[in-house]
Design a protein around this motif. Sequence first.
Motif, mmCIF file in Angstrom:
data_model
loop_
_atom_site.group_PDB
_atom_site.id
_atom_site.type_symbol
_atom_site.label_atom_id
_atom_site.label_comp_id
_atom_site.label_asym_id
_atom_site.label_seq_id
_atom_site.Cartn_x
_atom_site.Cartn_y
_atom_site.Cartn_z
ATOM 1 N N GLY A 40 39.412 54.008 17.795
ATOM 2 C CA GLY A 40 39.638 55.056 18.781
ATOM 3 C C GLY A 40 40.556 54.669 19.925
ATOM 4 N N VAL A 41 41.135 53.460 19.867
ATOM 5 C CA VAL A 41 42.020 52.980 20.939
ATOM 6 C C VAL A 41 43.393 52.669 20.341
ATOM 7 C CG1 VAL A 41 42.432 51.172 22.651
ATOM 8 C CG2 VAL A 41 40.117 52.046 22.281
ATOM 9 N N ARG A 42 44.432 52.998 21.110
ATOM 10 C CA ARG A 42 45.797 52.709 20.686
ATOM 11 C C ARG A 42 46.541 51.953 21.785
ATOM 12 N NH1 ARG A 42 43.415 54.318 16.967
ATOM 13 N NH2 ARG A 42 43.984 55.967 15.472
ATOM 14 N N THR A 43 47.487 51.125 21.365
ATOM 15 C CA THR A 43 48.365 50.428 22.303
ATOM 16 C C THR A 43 49.791 50.458 21.753
ATOM 17 O OG1 THR A 43 48.022 48.270 21.257
ATOM 18 C CG2 THR A 43 46.547 48.857 23.072
ATOM 19 N N ALA A 44 50.767 50.405 22.666
ATOM 20 C CA ALA A 44 52.161 50.416 22.242
ATOM 21 C C ALA A 44 52.599 49.052 21.727
ATOM 22 C CB ALA A 44 53.063 50.844 23.401
ATOM 23 N N THR A 45 51.942 48.005 22.197
ATOM 24 C CA THR A 45 52.283 46.638 21.790
ATOM 25 C C THR A 45 51.049 45.967 21.199
ATOM 26 O OG1 THR A 45 51.790 45.808 24.012
ATOM 27 C CG2 THR A 45 54.081 46.411 23.544
ATOM 28 N N PRO A 46 51.233 44.989 20.333
ATOM 29 C CA PRO A 46 50.064 44.328 19.733
ATOM 30 C C PRO A 46 49.303 43.488 20.752
ATOM 31 C CG PRO A 46 52.086 43.204 19.092
ATOM 32 C CD PRO A 46 52.509 44.454 19.800
ATOM 33 N N VAL A 47 48.007 43.360 20.539
ATOM 34 C CA VAL A 47 47.175 42.491 21.359
ATOM 35 C C VAL A 47 47.419 41.055 20.926
ATOM 36 C CG1 VAL A 47 44.801 41.801 21.828
ATOM 37 C CG2 VAL A 47 45.413 44.228 21.810
ATOM 38 N N GLU A 48 47.711 40.183 21.895
ATOM 39 C CA GLU A 48 48.129 38.833 21.546
ATOM 40 C C GLU A 48 47.162 37.741 21.970
ATOM 41 O OE1 GLU A 48 52.022 38.478 23.201
ATOM 42 O OE2 GLU A 48 52.962 39.590 21.552
ATOM 43 N N ASP A 49 46.141 38.053 22.779
ATOM 44 C CA ASP A 49 45.224 37.002 23.218
ATOM 45 C C ASP A 49 43.853 37.602 23.502
ATOM 46 O OD1 ASP A 49 45.465 38.293 25.708
ATOM 47 O OD2 ASP A 49 46.932 36.844 26.450
ATOM 48 N N ASP A 50 42.918 36.740 23.878
ATOM 49 C CA ASP A 50 41.542 37.180 24.098
ATOM 50 C C ASP A 50 41.436 38.172 25.249
ATOM 51 O OD1 ASP A 50 40.109 35.491 22.118
ATOM 52 O OD2 ASP A 50 40.921 33.855 23.310
ATOM 53 N N VAL A 51 42.165 37.913 26.331
ATOM 54 C CA VAL A 51 42.109 38.831 27.470
ATOM 55 C C VAL A 51 42.672 40.193 27.083
ATOM 56 C CG1 VAL A 51 42.926 39.255 29.819
ATOM 57 C CG2 VAL A 51 42.179 36.970 29.167
ATOM 58 N N GLY A 52 43.768 40.192 26.326
ATOM 59 C CA GLY A 52 44.329 41.459 25.882
ATOM 60 C C GLY A 52 43.375 42.220 24.976
ATOM 61 N N PHE A 53 42.627 41.508 24.123
ATOM 62 C CA PHE A 53 41.647 42.141 23.248
ATOM 63 C C PHE A 53 40.545 42.803 24.072
ATOM 64 C CE2 PHE A 53 37.872 41.826 20.411
ATOM 65 C CZ PHE A 53 38.342 42.589 19.347
ATOM 66 N N CYS A 54 40.114 42.111 25.148
ATOM 67 C CA CYS A 54 39.090 42.681 26.030
ATOM 68 C C CYS A 54 39.644 43.881 26.795
ATOM 69 C CB CYS A 54 38.593 41.622 27.014
ATOM 70 S SG CYS A 54 37.719 40.241 26.249
ATOM 71 N N ALA A 72 33.801 38.446 29.295
ATOM 72 C CA ALA A 72 34.011 38.323 30.742
ATOM 73 C C ALA A 72 34.529 36.939 31.086
ATOM 74 C CB ALA A 72 32.714 38.616 31.487
ATOM 75 N N ALA A 73 34.023 35.911 30.408
ATOM 76 C CA ALA A 73 34.476 34.541 30.678
ATOM 77 C C ALA A 73 35.966 34.390 30.408
ATOM 78 C CB ALA A 73 33.676 33.546 29.835
ATOM 79 N N HIS A 74 36.467 35.025 29.344
ATOM 80 C CA HIS A 74 37.899 34.980 29.066
ATOM 81 C C HIS A 74 38.693 35.578 30.229
ATOM 82 C CE1 HIS A 74 37.788 33.350 25.081
ATOM 83 N NE2 HIS A 74 37.115 34.360 24.562
ATOM 84 N N VAL A 75 38.229 36.695 30.759
ATOM 85 C CA VAL A 75 38.957 37.348 31.840
ATOM 86 C C VAL A 75 38.917 36.495 33.106
ATOM 87 C CG1 VAL A 75 39.138 39.422 33.263
ATOM 88 C CG2 VAL A 75 38.486 39.623 30.854
ATOM 89 N N TYR A 76 37.764 35.932 33.427
ATOM 90 C CA TYR A 76 37.667 35.051 34.596
ATOM 91 C C TYR A 76 38.484 33.767 34.424
ATOM 92 C CZ TYR A 76 33.753 37.672 36.695
ATOM 93 O OH TYR A 76 32.963 38.630 37.299
ATOM 94 N N GLY A 77 38.742 33.385 33.175
ATOM 95 C CA GLY A 77 39.433 32.133 32.914
ATOM 96 C C GLY A 77 38.509 30.938 32.830
ATOM 97 N N LEU A 78 37.203 31.162 32.628
ATOM 98 C CA LEU A 78 36.261 30.058 32.478
ATOM 99 C C LEU A 78 36.540 29.324 31.161
ATOM 100 C CD1 LEU A 78 32.914 31.751 33.595
ATOM 101 C CD2 LEU A 78 34.455 30.336 34.962
ATOM 102 N N LEU A 84 34.990 30.091 20.374
ATOM 103 C CA LEU A 84 34.823 31.371 21.057
ATOM 104 C C LEU A 84 36.156 31.995 21.460
ATOM 105 C CD1 LEU A 84 31.682 30.704 23.291
ATOM 106 C CD2 LEU A 84 31.828 31.866 21.079
ATOM 107 N N HIS A 85 37.225 31.493 20.893
ATOM 108 C CA HIS A 85 38.539 32.099 21.086
ATOM 109 C C HIS A 85 38.955 32.808 19.805
ATOM 110 C CE1 HIS A 85 39.761 30.406 25.021
ATOM 111 N NE2 HIS A 85 38.940 29.429 24.694
ATOM 112 N N GLY A 86 39.729 33.869 19.959
ATOM 113 C CA GLY A 86 40.255 34.569 18.800
ATOM 114 C C GLY A 86 39.218 35.322 17.996
ATOM 115 N N LEU A 87 38.120 35.727 18.647
ATOM 116 C CA LEU A 87 37.081 36.466 17.938
ATOM 117 C C LEU A 87 37.424 37.953 17.861
ATOM 118 C CD1 LEU A 87 33.891 34.778 19.437
ATOM 119 C CD2 LEU A 87 35.134 34.197 17.365
ATOM 120 N N ASP A 88 36.721 38.672 17.005
ATOM 121 C CA ASP A 88 36.962 40.104 16.851
ATOM 122 C C ASP A 88 35.807 40.929 17.402
ATOM 123 O OD1 ASP A 88 35.038 39.476 15.023
ATOM 124 O OD2 ASP A 88 36.071 40.295 13.272
#
Length: 308
Positions: A40-54, A72-78, A84-88
């Motif tokens: 149900g979500v669209r983007t003009a460019t592909p998601v390239e990292d964990d923060v972009g996926f969130c 949330a930890a990915h966004v904070y940069g913890l 725990l990277h690159g998960l779906d």
Amino acid sequence: MTARFHVPIPPGPFRVAEGLRAGLTPDRLRGDELHRPHHGVRTATPVEDDVGFCRAFVPRLRRDQALTGPSAAHVYGLPLPARLHGLDTVHVAVADPATPPRARTVRGTRIRPDLWRVVRVSGMPLTSPFTTWITLARWLDVDELTEAADALVTRSTNYPGLVGRRPYVGFEALRRRVAGLRGLTAVALLREAALRARPGVESPLETRLRRRLVAAGFPEPEVGGAVAAADGRTLHGDLVYRDERVILEYEGDVHRERTRFRRDITRGRRLRGGGWHVIRVTIDDLGGPAFAELCRDLAKLVPRGPAE
């Protein structure tokens, strides 16, 4: 080609319904021009990292929901381990007794009302840094939780990846709040990690080095200890054995930057001139034969007890 096809794509991630309201056709929303990071979500460019996926999931969040746990930890940069990277999966929280979401790419969880506080970082609603760290106990061991705790309490502007104000949580406040926790499954793990955390750490690999030295039988070094250089100025060593006049300096890739590299050479010379033995450590020294060699060399300078 109709005029309708020239309707601009909404900026950032958007829901299909939003695209329809903006004038995009169903065929265009189904086509290869747009990317589909979530149902149900669209983007003009592909998601390239964990923060972009969130970030791409934010249009699907209700007002009573927030990102939590690894998301949330990915966004904070913890710091988080590689597994725990690159998960779906996106981790989404609600305050108890609300019903958490359920979907193929979503893991929902309830947060106790006394721990429920939402902050916005880069436009994304997140559980507070402290609550996010608590939820990480489901995925991390005590050493990994300690790395995340060191990141929570650091004031260092050099710490890689963190966004926003520092510290996220004061050092004493972290210990006090963890000591007051009751009724959580992983409370013993959280308390142990809080006891092991130290303020002043400048990278997760510095934490890892400290903890591995302790596990190998060495006394715990002082973090960021103030020491006197040859010219009388005060410098701060990464990990300091003061009585033995030994400093371990963790050298990350950032130290290869030209100005930093030159400054580090001068710094090391001044420390050695002040009577300090400086040992430079890289990521290659944190495991295997290289770590064993580091321990043998350090044992010539610092008394070593039995390993943990």
